[in-house]
Design an enzyme around this catalytic site. Structure first.
Site, short mmCIF file in Angstrom:
data_model
loop_
_atom_site.label_atom_id
_atom_site.label_comp_id
_atom_site.label_asym_id
_atom_site.label_seq_id
_atom_site.Cartn_x
_atom_site.Cartn_y
_atom_site.Cartn_z
N GLY A 197 -40.99 20.36 -20.86
CA GLY A 197 -40.25 18.89 -21.54
C GLY A 197 -41.03 18.45 -22.87
O GLY A 197 -41.86 19.12 -23.30
N VAL A 201 -43.61 12.70 -21.86
CA VAL A 201 -43.77 12.79 -20.48
C VAL A 201 -44.76 13.84 -19.83
O VAL A 201 -45.46 13.68 -18.70
CB VAL A 201 -42.34 13.01 -19.77
CG1 VAL A 201 -42.74 13.49 -18.19
CG2 VAL A 201 -41.29 12.25 -20.01
N GLY A 202 -45.15 14.90 -20.99
CA GLY A 202 -46.00 15.62 -20.50
C GLY A 202 -47.57 14.96 -20.59
O GLY A 202 -48.22 15.40 -19.70
N GLU A 219 -45.35 23.06 -20.95
CA GLU A 219 -44.78 23.77 -21.87
C GLU A 219 -43.91 22.76 -22.59
O GLU A 219 -42.93 22.25 -22.25
CB GLU A 219 -43.79 24.70 -21.00
CG GLU A 219 -44.43 25.81 -20.21
CD GLU A 219 -44.88 27.11 -21.11
OE1 GLU A 219 -44.33 27.22 -22.26
OE2 GLU A 219 -45.74 27.79 -20.58
N CYS A 253 -36.46 25.28 -27.03
CA CYS A 253 -37.49 24.71 -27.63
C CYS A 253 -38.37 25.54 -28.68
O CYS A 253 -39.06 25.06 -29.82
CB CYS A 253 -38.58 24.73 -26.60
SG CYS A 253 -38.82 26.35 -25.55
P1 NAD Z 1 -35.94 16.14 -19.72
O1 NAD Z 1 -35.40 15.00 -20.11
O2 NAD Z 1 -35.40 16.98 -18.82
O3 NAD Z 1 -37.46 15.65 -19.11
C1 NAD Z 1 -38.23 16.99 -18.42
C2 NAD Z 1 -38.54 16.35 -16.98
O4 NAD Z 1 -39.34 15.17 -17.10
C3 NAD Z 1 -37.43 16.26 -16.15
O5 NAD Z 1 -37.47 16.85 -14.84
C4 NAD Z 1 -37.36 14.77 -16.02
O6 NAD Z 1 -37.09 14.43 -14.71
C5 NAD Z 1 -38.84 14.29 -15.90
N1 NAD Z 1 -39.14 13.01 -16.62
C6 NAD Z 1 -38.44 12.34 -17.53
N2 NAD Z 1 -38.84 11.06 -17.87
C7 NAD Z 1 -40.06 10.86 -16.89
C8 NAD Z 1 -41.06 9.97 -16.76
N3 NAD Z 1 -40.91 8.89 -17.46
N4 NAD Z 1 -41.94 10.04 -15.88
C9 NAD Z 1 -41.83 11.27 -15.06
N5 NAD Z 1 -41.21 12.47 -15.07
C10 NAD Z 1 -40.26 12.05 -16.23
O7 NAD Z 1 -36.32 16.82 -21.04
P2 NAD Z 1 -36.78 16.69 -22.34
O8 NAD Z 1 -38.19 15.92 -22.10
O9 NAD Z 1 -35.84 16.13 -22.99
O10 NAD Z 1 -36.94 18.19 -22.67
C11 NAD Z 1 -37.02 18.57 -24.16
C12 NAD Z 1 -38.38 19.07 -24.70
O11 NAD Z 1 -38.82 19.95 -23.67
C13 NAD Z 1 -38.42 19.47 -26.03
O12 NAD Z 1 -39.45 18.93 -26.86
C14 NAD Z 1 -38.36 21.14 -25.87
O13 NAD Z 1 -38.95 21.49 -27.13
C15 NAD Z 1 -39.37 21.05 -24.69
N6 NAD Z 1 -39.05 22.33 -24.02
C16 NAD Z 1 -39.87 23.22 -23.80
C17 NAD Z 1 -39.83 24.42 -23.37
C18 NAD Z 1 -40.82 25.44 -23.30
O14 NAD Z 1 -40.93 26.43 -22.61
N7 NAD Z 1 -42.15 25.12 -24.18
C19 NAD Z 1 -38.62 24.86 -22.92
C20 NAD Z 1 -37.76 23.88 -22.94
C21 NAD Z 1 -37.85 22.74 -23.56
#
Ligand code: NAD
Length: 465
Positions: A197, A201-202, A219, A253
């Site tokens: 993600g 959040v990471g 990731e 991503c």
């Molecule tokens: P998302 O909104 O689905 O969030 C990811 C996860 O985090 C979800 O399961 C969600 O429930 C959890 N989450 C959200 N907010 C939270 C919080 N405050 N506290 C705890 N958990 C929480 O996804 P996103 O963040 O919009 O994903 C998009 C990003 O992910 C982009 O930056 C994309 O490049 C990256 N991505 C990376 C890969 C990879 O393999 N490297 C693959 C897909 C997406």
């Protein structure tokens, strides 16, 4: 907004985590045959429910059948096949050499499972992003809790229905919901967390993991540059950029985030990209069965805001009610604009004109390390300069993210684009502890290493080590 029909009750989460830890403690997930049976079950689950998966992916992201097959369904079954083929070899203790001082003795590296792991997925490839890490976790002998993204609701719901029907119920559970559920999960101890993600959040995940010193694989994403050189075959380059950028409406991503091209080449490249866009998606991509939609209205509004005040050279048509945003090209947006500061993660492609390869290298190196980089050139020296002078999680020369189809390659970022990697053996290693094992004999208990020490003992030791 909580969704009671979808969310896992917060009060259930502790029990699910405990159950998965207890299942690990029984030792059953260590058994290679059990691991294989769970992997076969994942393949079966995917194939038996292909229609339902295609339909859920269509509802979540308007993914067409071919795209869903390649990037979700086929991706998962191929990962299972590759893992089943190599599992015995990966899981086998590996013998390494032993120095004289430890003779007689034998040295090994034993891959051992970590325990109960947590897999948190993102919404853009909602099936693949939880199932591929799960395959790796199972291969390595772990139990797991998986948390699909709540934004891709239909796929998340289906995963929660299917996993209990096919996989061991004590070892594996699906938790659905949003921030509350993820936050609740993060209060518990896991033996590894793989999070996919965004960066914000990471950091939350990494902070929570530090309470238990839990290792994490992150990731993440970032702005992946695409550098086009004058020696490149521009017809093939345009087709491959269009494929990689507009697959899943740019919500990948590893999609090229922006293009760096010599000023003298920009008009030709843009014109060829436009031709390919029409060839692939027709005059009106809104009517193309192969063109995706933005995941929700919030992300749609975010993307439309990026376009304000920019020189839109192509596309720009938007329909919020349908989450539609046309394939869009912007020429030379200001470097301090949101479009060039944030990861786009949508169907907008900025084209930045540069003087030479040094200017491209400077732009790339002035930003956080990207998840991927693309270089289109026939010039080996050009290719080499970019490879040696920049850093990225993954690179493809003369194509988009084709590296993702090779299970022999690690998939992961560097710096701000993430840490750790998976796919194939790299996933197995991520979810394993490589345990050092030395086996000694009771014979020849040479006193050279025991006190009282002397010059003679030291000299002998220097020779033996
Ligand atoms: P998302 O909104 O689905 O969030 C990811 C996860 O985090 C979800 O399961 C969600 O429930 C959890 N989450 C959200 N907010 C939270 C919080 N405050 N506290 C705890 N958990 C929480 O996804 P996103 O963040 O919009 O994903 C998009 C990003 O992910 C982009 O930056 C994309 O490049 C990256 N991505 C990376 C890969 C990879 O393999 N490297 C693959 C897909 C997406």
């Amino acid at each position: 907004m909580p969704n009671e029909a979808f969310d896992t009750p917060l009060t259930d989460i502790e029990g699910l985590v405990k159950r998965s830890h207890s299942a690990f403690a029984t030792g059953k997930s260590r058994d290679i045959e059990w691991r294989k049976s769970q992997l076969v079950a994942i393949k079966q689950m995917t194939l038996d429910n292909e229609k339902a998966l295609l339909s859920a992916l269509k509802q979540d992201l308007n993914k067409c059948e071919q795209e869903s097959w390649i990037s979700e369904i086929g991706f998962v079954t191929t990962e299972v096949d590759h893992t089943l083929k190599h599992l015995k070899k990966w899981a086998k203790p590996c013998k390494v050499s032993t120095p004289m001082v430890a003779m007689p003795g034998k040295s090994f590296v034993y891959p051992e499972p970590l325990g109960c792991v947590l897999i948190i997925g993102a919404w853009n490839y909602p099936y693949q992003l939880v199932l591929a890490p799960l395959i790796a976790a199972i291969a390595a002998g772990n139990t797991a809790i998986i948390k699909p993204s709540e934004l891709s609701t239909h796929t998340a719901k289906l995963i929660a229905e299917l996993v209990p029907k096919y996989l061991d119920n004590d070892a594996f559970s699906v938790v659905n919901g949003g921030k509350e559920q993820t936050s609740e999960l993060l209060k518990h101890k896991f033996d590894h967390i793989l999070y996919t993600g965004g960066e914000t959040v990471g950091k939350i995940v990494m902070r929570a993991a530090s309470d238990y010193l839990t290792p994490v694989t992150l990731e993440l994403g970032g702005k992946s540059p695409c550098v086009v050189d004058s020696s490149a075959d521009l017809n093939v380059t345009a087709a491959r950029i269009v494929w990689a950028k507009w697959l899943n409406a740019g919500q990948t991503c590893v999609a090229p985030d922006y293009v760096l091209v010599p000023a003298s080449l920009a008009d030709t490249l843009v014109s060829k990209i436009k031709t390919k866009l029409t060839e692939f998606y027709g005059q009106d991509p809104a009517k193309s069965p192969d063109y995706g939609r933005i995941v929700n209205q919030r992300h749609h509004a975010r993307l439309c805001n990026y376009l304000e005040g920019h020189n839109v050279a192509h596309g720009g048509q938007a329909d919020a009610s349908d989450c539609y945003l046309a394939p869009t090209i912007v020429i030379n947006p200001a470097t301090d604009s949101a479009l060039m500061q944030e990861e786009i993660f949508g169907p907008i492609l900025p084209i930045i004109t540069v003087d030479d390869v040094e200017a491209s290298i400077d732009i790339i190196n002035s930003r956080p390390k990207p998840l991927s980089m693309y270089v289109f050139t026939k010039d080996k020296a050009f290719e080499q300069r970019l490879l040696e002078r920049t850093s990225a999680g993954m690179v493809c020369v003369n194509d988009g993210f084709m590296f993702a189809v090779n299970p022999e390659l690690p998939f992961g970022g560097v710096g701000n684009s993430g840490m750790g990697a998976y796919h194939g053996k790299y996933g197995f290693d991520t979810f394993s502890h490589m345990k050092t094992v030395m086996k000694r004999s009771f014979l020849f208990d040479v006193a050279v290493r025991y006190p009282p020490f002397s010059k003679t003992k030291l000299n002998l030791m220097k020779k033996l080590l």
